[in-house]
Design a protein around this motif. Structure first.
Motif, PDB file in Angstrom:
ATOM      1  N   ALA A  92       0.826  -1.209   0.000  1.00  0.00           N
ATOM      2  CA  ALA A  92       0.000   0.000   0.000  1.00  0.00           C
ATOM      3  C   ALA A  92       0.858   1.256   0.000  1.00  0.00           C
ATOM      4  CB  ALA A  92      -0.935  -0.007   1.203  1.00  0.00           C
ATOM      5  N   PHE A  93       1.922   1.262   0.780  1.00  0.00           N
ATOM      6  CA  PHE A  93       2.722   2.477   0.905  1.00  0.00           C
ATOM      7  C   PHE A  93       3.665   2.689  -0.269  1.00  0.00           C
ATOM      8  CE2 PHE A  93       0.879   3.529   4.766  1.00  0.00           C
ATOM      9  CZ  PHE A  93       1.275   4.814   5.085  1.00  0.00           C
ATOM     10  N   LEU A 117      -6.399   3.393   9.019  1.00  0.00           N
ATOM     11  CA  LEU A 117      -5.490   3.688   7.920  1.00  0.00           C
ATOM     12  C   LEU A 117      -6.235   3.731   6.594  1.00  0.00           C
ATOM     13  CD1 LEU A 117      -2.609   4.203   6.959  1.00  0.00           C
ATOM     14  CD2 LEU A 117      -2.294   1.727   6.759  1.00  0.00           C
ATOM     15  N   ARG A 118      -7.207   2.855   6.407  1.00  0.00           N
ATOM     16  CA  ARG A 118      -7.986   2.890   5.165  1.00  0.00           C
ATOM     17  C   ARG A 118      -8.710   4.224   5.009  1.00  0.00           C
ATOM     18  NH1 ARG A 118      -9.018  -2.633   6.583  1.00  0.00           N
ATOM     19  NH2 ARG A 118     -11.030  -2.108   7.530  1.00  0.00           N
ATOM     20  N   SER A 121      -3.519   2.568  -3.609  1.00  0.00           N
ATOM     21  CA  SER A 121      -3.107   2.250  -2.242  1.00  0.00           C
ATOM     22  C   SER A 121      -4.301   1.821  -1.397  1.00  0.00           C
ATOM     23  CB  SER A 121      -2.424   3.469  -1.601  1.00  0.00           C
ATOM     24  OG  SER A 121      -2.052   3.195  -0.273  1.00  0.00           O
ATOM     25  N   LEU A 122      -5.414   2.534  -1.555  1.00  0.00           N
ATOM     26  CA  LEU A 122      -6.630   2.176  -0.818  1.00  0.00           C
ATOM     27  C   LEU A 122      -7.124   0.793  -1.231  1.00  0.00           C
ATOM     28  CD1 LEU A 122      -8.947   2.869   1.102  1.00  0.00           C
ATOM     29  CD2 LEU A 122     -10.060   4.053  -0.810  1.00  0.00           C
ATOM     30  N   LEU A 123      -7.085   0.488  -2.514  1.00  0.00           N
ATOM     31  CA  LEU A 123      -7.515  -0.826  -2.988  1.00  0.00           C
ATOM     32  C   LEU A 123      -6.659  -1.938  -2.389  1.00  0.00           C
ATOM     33  CD1 LEU A 123      -8.250  -0.113  -6.774  1.00  0.00           C
ATOM     34  CD2 LEU A 123      -9.911  -0.520  -4.932  1.00  0.00           C
ATOM     35  N   VAL A 124      -5.354  -1.695  -2.284  1.00  0.00           N
ATOM     36  CA  VAL A 124      -4.472  -2.688  -1.661  1.00  0.00           C
ATOM     37  C   VAL A 124      -4.868  -2.912  -0.204  1.00  0.00           C
ATOM     38  CG1 VAL A 124      -2.095  -3.193  -0.966  1.00  0.00           C
ATOM     39  CG2 VAL A 124      -2.554  -2.199  -3.214  1.00  0.00           C
TER      40      VAL A 124
END
Length: 419
Positions: free
Chosen positions: A219-220, A278-279, A377-380
């Motif tokens: 994600a990062f 975090l999401r 990143s959000l999808l991950v």
């Protein structure tokens, strides 16, 4: 709002560790700009400066997790200070030799990047032994993220000041000496000398055997892409709206937004599941990038840059909690170093990606890249939600025998156990 931060800074050794780490990381924070100024002063081209800075960045990305693992195995003083000295000596060779012979210049900057000490991961490993409340450690993570924004703002100013007062060569040498002194201040402190990593299972993957950590790094990587691409798009925008001054204001706006967001985030205690939080933060980060595509006048665009930066530091601070949670036992410094490396690699990818996008479609599409990267990143995070929400395998309640030189048995929390 400042009460939580004051409480942390009043804790014994906390201010020293934070300041020492920031000072020790100063050469790394300004390395790309320092190389650029020095190469140009030596008569080299921008292409050469970029190539040398890229070599430094790649070597640094490789060295951080490797040295982080060595720190986990052998302690901080045995690794951090020798690495800082080796990095500074390599940069000194570059400063005295210059860009000829060129192979030596490349070797010197590569060595300087490779041996950059993992002070950032080391500090986060120390917070649990300095601050004995879980909420304080989480606030310290936020304060750490905010302090980074200050360092990346002040560092270039110090570098250009030294270069203007003396020379680019002197600036390169002085800042690396200062970096060694910062590392020295950290490693001679009692918490650093007493810290020992928890016993670890021998495994060639080290921290990367954690599925939760891998999900977070995935994600990062795209958060880093967003940061790298927005810098390129800002250059294209500034070319049509006032030049370098406007670009400077946009970058300052991003830093100010991150500072505001990180300060507000760390000033309160957050309940609930950190993976879910975090999401939400990454979703807000992606959404706040989108208004940049409106590309209004320079003043309004600066305010939009502030908005775009607000959720970056909270995302990083929340990620620190999850790294601590999912790092396998005995790999905490390495795990934090992997986050640094992943973010750096993502920023490099973002810079490389945004260049062709801007050339093909202009600044509008360049500013669309950060929003798209934030969405990925959000999808991950959504796809790996169960993995990130699972309890970390390395979570333990550590006896203070690892951190207390007197071996007094006093249980302390592990933020990886209770985050």
């Amino acid at each position: 709002m400042t009460g939580a931060y004051v409480e942390i800074l009043r804790a014994r050794h906390a201010a020293r560790l934070l300041v020492g780490t920031l000072v020790g990381r100063l050469p790394n924070a300004v390395a790309a700009l320092a190389i650029l100024l020095f190469v140009r002063a030596e008569g080299g081209s921008y292409s050469l400066a970029g190539a040398l800075a890229a070599v430094y960045g790649v070597a640094n990305a490789i060295g951080q997790p490797v040295l982080g693992r060595v720190v986990d195995l052998h302690g901080q003083p045995r690794v951090q200070l020798p690495a800082a000295i080796a990095s500074a000596l390599a940069m000194a060779v570059f400063a005295f030799v210059g860009i000829a012979p060129l192979p030596l210049a490349y070797a010197a900057v590569a060595a300087a990047g490779l041996f950059t000490p993992p002070l950032e991961g080391g500090l986060r490993a120390l917070w649990g032994s300095v601050l004995h409340k879980e909420g304080q450690v989480h606030t310290a993570y936020a304060m750490d993220a905010v302090a980074q924004e200050v360092m990346f703002t002040v560092g270039p100013l110090l570098l250009t000041l030294c270069a203007s007062l003396w020379s680019a060569q002197a600036a390169l040498l002085v800042l690396n000496v200062i970096g060694v002194l910062g590392a020295l201040s950290v490693v001679v402190s009692p918490p650093s000398r007493a810290w020992r990593s928890a016993p670890r299972e021998a495994h060639w993957l080290g921290a990367l055997r954690s599925a939760g950590l891998l999900a977070l790094l995935g994600a990062f990587l795209f958060v880093g892409v967003a940061m790298g691409s927005i810098a390129v798009a800002a250059v294209s925008y500034a070319d049509d709206h006032g030049g370098d001054v406007v670009y400077g204001w946009l970058m300052a706006g991003l830093g100010l937004g991150a500072l505001i967001g990180g300060t507000a985030y760390g000033a309160r205690q957050w309940g609930g599941e950190p993976a879910r939080r975090l999401r939400v933060l990454v979703a807000l980060l992606a959404v706040c990038y989108l208004p940049l595509t409106l590309m209004p006048g320079a003043v309004a665009m600066t305010f939009l840059a502030v908005l775009a930066g607000v959720f970056l530091a909270p995302c990083i601070a929340c990620a620190f909690v999850l790294v601590d949670r999912h790092a396998p036992q005995g790999t905490v410094t390495e795990a934090f170093s992997w986050l640094v490396t992943t973010f750096t690699v993502g920023a490099s990818v973002g810079t490389g990606l945004a260049g062709p996008v801007v050339e093909a479609g202009g600044a509008f599409w360049g500013f669309a890249v950060p929003g798209a990267a934030g969405a990925v990143s959000l999808l991950v995070l959504l796809a790996t939600g169960r993995v990130l929400a699972a309890p970390g395998r390395g979570a333990v309640v550590a006896a203070s025998s690892e951190n207390d030189p007197n071996r007094a048995v006093e249980p302390r929390f592990s933020s990886g156990d209770r985050a």
